[in-house]
Design an enzyme around this catalytic site. Structure first.
Site, PDB file in Angstrom:
ATOM      1  N   ASP A  69      31.505  38.491   3.726  1.00  0.00           N
ATOM      2  CA  ASP A  69      31.222  38.833   5.120  1.00  0.00           C
ATOM      3  C   ASP A  69      29.887  39.536   5.155  1.00  0.00           C
ATOM      4  O   ASP A  69      29.498  40.197   4.173  1.00  0.00           O
ATOM      5  CB  ASP A  69      32.286  39.778   5.702  1.00  0.00           C
ATOM      6  CG  ASP A  69      32.025  41.223   5.280  1.00  0.00           C
ATOM      7  OD1 ASP A  69      32.343  41.559   4.127  1.00  0.00           O
ATOM      8  OD2 ASP A  69      31.476  41.997   6.083  1.00  0.00           O
ATOM      9  N   CYS A  99      23.666  21.839  14.457  1.00  0.00           N
ATOM     10  CA  CYS A  99      24.446  22.727  15.320  1.00  0.00           C
ATOM     11  C   CYS A  99      24.064  22.540  16.784  1.00  0.00           C
ATOM     12  O   CYS A  99      23.042  21.937  17.106  1.00  0.00           O
ATOM     13  CB  CYS A  99      24.289  24.196  14.896  1.00  0.00           C
ATOM     14  SG  CYS A  99      22.838  25.052  15.566  1.00  0.00           S
ATOM     15  N   HIS A 127      23.074  29.904  15.947  1.00  0.00           N
ATOM     16  CA  HIS A 127      22.501  29.098  14.865  1.00  0.00           C
ATOM     17  C   HIS A 127      22.693  29.759  13.506  1.00  0.00           C
ATOM     18  O   HIS A 127      23.072  29.100  12.534  1.00  0.00           O
ATOM     19  CB  HIS A 127      21.017  28.841  15.110  1.00  0.00           C
ATOM     20  CG  HIS A 127      20.323  28.270  13.914  1.00  0.00           C
ATOM     21  ND1 HIS A 127      20.406  26.925  13.558  1.00  0.00           N
ATOM     22  CD2 HIS A 127      19.597  28.855  12.930  1.00  0.00           C
ATOM     23  CE1 HIS A 127      19.733  26.722  12.436  1.00  0.00           C
ATOM     24  NE2 HIS A 127      19.238  27.880  12.029  1.00  0.00           N
ATOM     25  N   ASP A 155      38.530  45.806   7.788  1.00  0.00           N
ATOM     26  CA  ASP A 155      38.242  46.682   6.653  1.00  0.00           C
ATOM     27  C   ASP A 155      39.012  47.988   6.851  1.00  0.00           C
ATOM     28  O   ASP A 155      39.709  48.166   7.842  1.00  0.00           O
ATOM     29  CB  ASP A 155      36.742  46.903   6.498  1.00  0.00           C
ATOM     30  CG  ASP A 155      36.154  47.640   7.689  1.00  0.00           C
ATOM     31  OD1 ASP A 155      36.921  48.046   8.582  1.00  0.00           O
ATOM     32  OD2 ASP A 155      34.930  47.812   7.732  1.00  0.00           O
ATOM     33  N   CYS A 215      19.474  20.823  10.684  1.00  0.00           N
ATOM     34  CA  CYS A 215      20.698  21.438  11.186  1.00  0.00           C
ATOM     35  C   CYS A 215      21.212  20.638  12.381  1.00  0.00           C
ATOM     36  O   CYS A 215      20.437  20.221  13.242  1.00  0.00           O
ATOM     37  CB  CYS A 215      20.410  22.881  11.597  1.00  0.00           C
ATOM     38  SG  CYS A 215      21.843  23.754  12.272  1.00  0.00           S
ATOM     39  N   CYS A 266      20.472  23.579  17.613  1.00  0.00           N
ATOM     40  CA  CYS A 266      19.413  22.689  17.115  1.00  0.00           C
ATOM     41  C   CYS A 266      19.443  21.328  17.798  1.00  0.00           C
ATOM     42  O   CYS A 266      18.433  20.636  17.851  1.00  0.00           O
ATOM     43  CB  CYS A 266      19.520  22.570  15.592  1.00  0.00           C
ATOM     44  SG  CYS A 266      19.020  24.115  14.786  1.00  0.00           S
TER      45      CYS A 266
END
Lengths: 380, 380
Positions: B268, B308, B337, B94, B306, B311
């Site tokens: 974002d 991931c 997560h 930014d 989930c 998980c």
């Protein structure tokens, strides 16, 4: 069926250093070995995957802490410590004895056990040999420890003697209370303060009880290093040759060399993760405080002789920036490097014992690291 | 040669949702995309390897923070931001404008730029369009942002109008100051507060300057969600179709759906890592405060839907234990997560746009997540 087997593979002809292999239900552990400490069922800041990448085959966890939080019942319901923390390799739990004496603000010792106050909630709790083993049976580590009293330093000889005899009775009670000997190997702990006769007495008493492994407790408690080395050498000579020997709570690089050359097979210490949190790292040229301004524009690795993930991918300048900016990832990186450094050092030590070059490695390491003579007091 | 190309691949026939692809020097980025925020050159608690495993192809970093610490000169000497932080994929920085206005205790705005005090050292600093671009050129991100003023909410219309015109002049100066257009794509930022006419004026003015991409700033600054949705829809209609559209600082799950359906391509937000530090996680059934006592004996994953790493390998009981025990690894797991959850949600959204089922996915997600009608105000 035994939960643990130990094989001696090689020995240094010029020192007490030994090269061995321990088999437990969850791992084959090459010794001498450094065990990273995961006090609260996590090696601070690191993942199990990272510990595997580092090459750790066994970690330590603390019975005292897990008993108080989250409680062994929760760990057991989760399927035991390995499953709870997603660690597929070996775990060793201590007995909680050391923490009861070092962390609890108030404690009352009796023949039965120790009444103490939780350092978290302040409430009264009680640990005895039976209770400690019950908790450790619930946690389910590969190696568990007898409940003992670690004598303070300095201490009155008569106090140490009485404490030692109680610790022997507690070792017996720990053995009797153990319900899972086929899955968990129970080690005895040799105390005796700095008195060589008491150390001998403790070693022989415990050897009679035929434990699958033996620990040396009560060292590195404030005594000068030469004294520690003397007591250590005196103690290991009375310990069974065919059982692993574990020096508790000790793990600075020189301690590893000095312990190995006096016949120690296993070490644990919070040092690598603790100093990492202050921005200090081990390197082959000695400790380095990477948070210092001197490294703000140093784009080299933490240790140019280290091939760990951190040293391959990150600069001192970046790690310093992260630590100055209070970014967790900085402490992850210093913790990873420090644990990897000690694990790799033990790999080098193992190989040197096999090659008959242990004392050569020790000398070269000490020279590069900058250790002074105090730490090289062993006659070579 | 241009540093960025954007291709539209598909569009939702019933909403403004678009499916595209951005190419930058370091990555191919499928859009709509969620960009994890690495304010100080690290996505809090996570490693670059973990972000790659999660599926992130672009992350954001903050010019204001890196300018103050460690300084863009150090990042540049290290070989640029990618090399400094060991992140091989794309980065967006930014302009520092937002932080100058939100973090600095004192600031003085002039046509030239903004004088402010460092929130770290307290010392006086100055950022202008030229300085911001110079810093961003040194950092070396794939996408950089024009220096702007984010109007407060609520704000006087006349103030917003004057601020907007200055922001347009600053955009022009940012463009002129840009020294690496072949390696870094400079985006313009559309401000205008909650005034639809001013938003239109800003969008058209910036479109005339022919930026390779456009951001929408000044939303999610305290206004009600329906107002944000209204301003967003009004703004995107005046933005070029063939350039990526980036909604700054917005990234709750409903914001992603509502933004996508109004034609936004990039998002974002610090939300996933920020709430993770408080022990709060996204799940397909809504947010869950895993540090609550209710999960002490819950041996299931954070989110049963989930897949991931967290998980698959860790229970709510373990993660709660870590967080209660102040163990960093707990926050690593919740952060991982949460970021993975949003990245995966965007994958699902992209696939749904390709399949023409975007609004079906939105409805199903909202029903399961428990969003109320306020967030579903878009006419469908």
């Amino acid at each position: 069926m035994s939960a643990l087997s130990f094989t001696l593979l090689a020995a240094c002809p010029k020192s007490g250093a030994r090269r061995g292999r321990i088999r437990t239900p969850h791992a084959v552990i090459e010794t001498p070995v450094f065990m990273p400490v995961g006090t609260q069922a996590t090696v601070k800041t690191l993942s199990p995957d990272e510990l595997i990448a580092i090459g750790a085959h066994i970690i330590l966890s603390n019975t005292y802490h897990l008993h108080l939080r989250p409680g062994e019942d929760i760990v057991q319901e989760a399927g035991g410590l390995h499953k709870f923390m997603n660690w597929p390799r070996a775990v060793l739990t201590d007995s909680g004895g050391f923490q009861v004496f070092s962390l609890s603000p108030l404690r009352k010792i009796s023949e039965e056990g120790v009444e103490f106050r939780s350092h978290i909630s302040g409430e009264k709790r009680f640990l005895s040999p039976e209770k400690s083993i019950q908790v450790q049976n619930a946690l389910g580590a590969d190696i568990i420890m007898a409940f003992d009293e670690c004598s303070p330093y300095p201490a009155d000889r008569e106090y140490v003697r009485l404490s030692l005899e109680r610790t022997a009775r507690w070792a017996k009670r720990s053995q009797s209370a153990h319900r899972r000997p086929d899955e968990q190997a129970l080690f005895g702990i040799i105390q005796g303060g700095m008195d060589l006769d008491l150390r001998k007495q403790a070693a022989l008493q415990l050897a009679d009880m035929d434990f699958p492994g033996y620990a040396i407790g009560g060292l590195s408690v404030g005594e000068p290093k030469p004294l520690m080395h003397e007591v250590l050498a005196a103690t290991t000579q009375w310990m069974p040759q065919d059982r692993p020997r574990y020096l508790m709570g000790v793990g600075a690089p020189d301690d590893l060399f000095e312990g190995v050359m006096r016949g120690v097979d296993m070490f644990d210490c919070v040092l690598p993760t603790r100093i990492a949190r202050n921005g200090t790292v081990f390197t082959s040229r000695g400790k380095l405080v990477v948070r210092n301004a001197a490294y703000a524009r140093d784009y080299g690795p933490l240790d140019e002789n280290c091939a760990c993930y951190v040293c391959k991918n990150y600069s001192r300048a970046y790690i310093r920036h992260l630590i100055k900016a209070d970014e967790t990832f900085g402490i992850r990186l210093t913790s990873y490097h420090n644990v990897a450094f000690l694990v790799k050092l033990m790999e080098d030590i193992r190989m040197s014992i096999e090659n008959g070059t242990f004392l050569v490695l020790r000398k070269a390491f000490y020279n590069a690291y900058g250790y002074n003579d105090d730490t090289t007091s062993y006659p070579v």
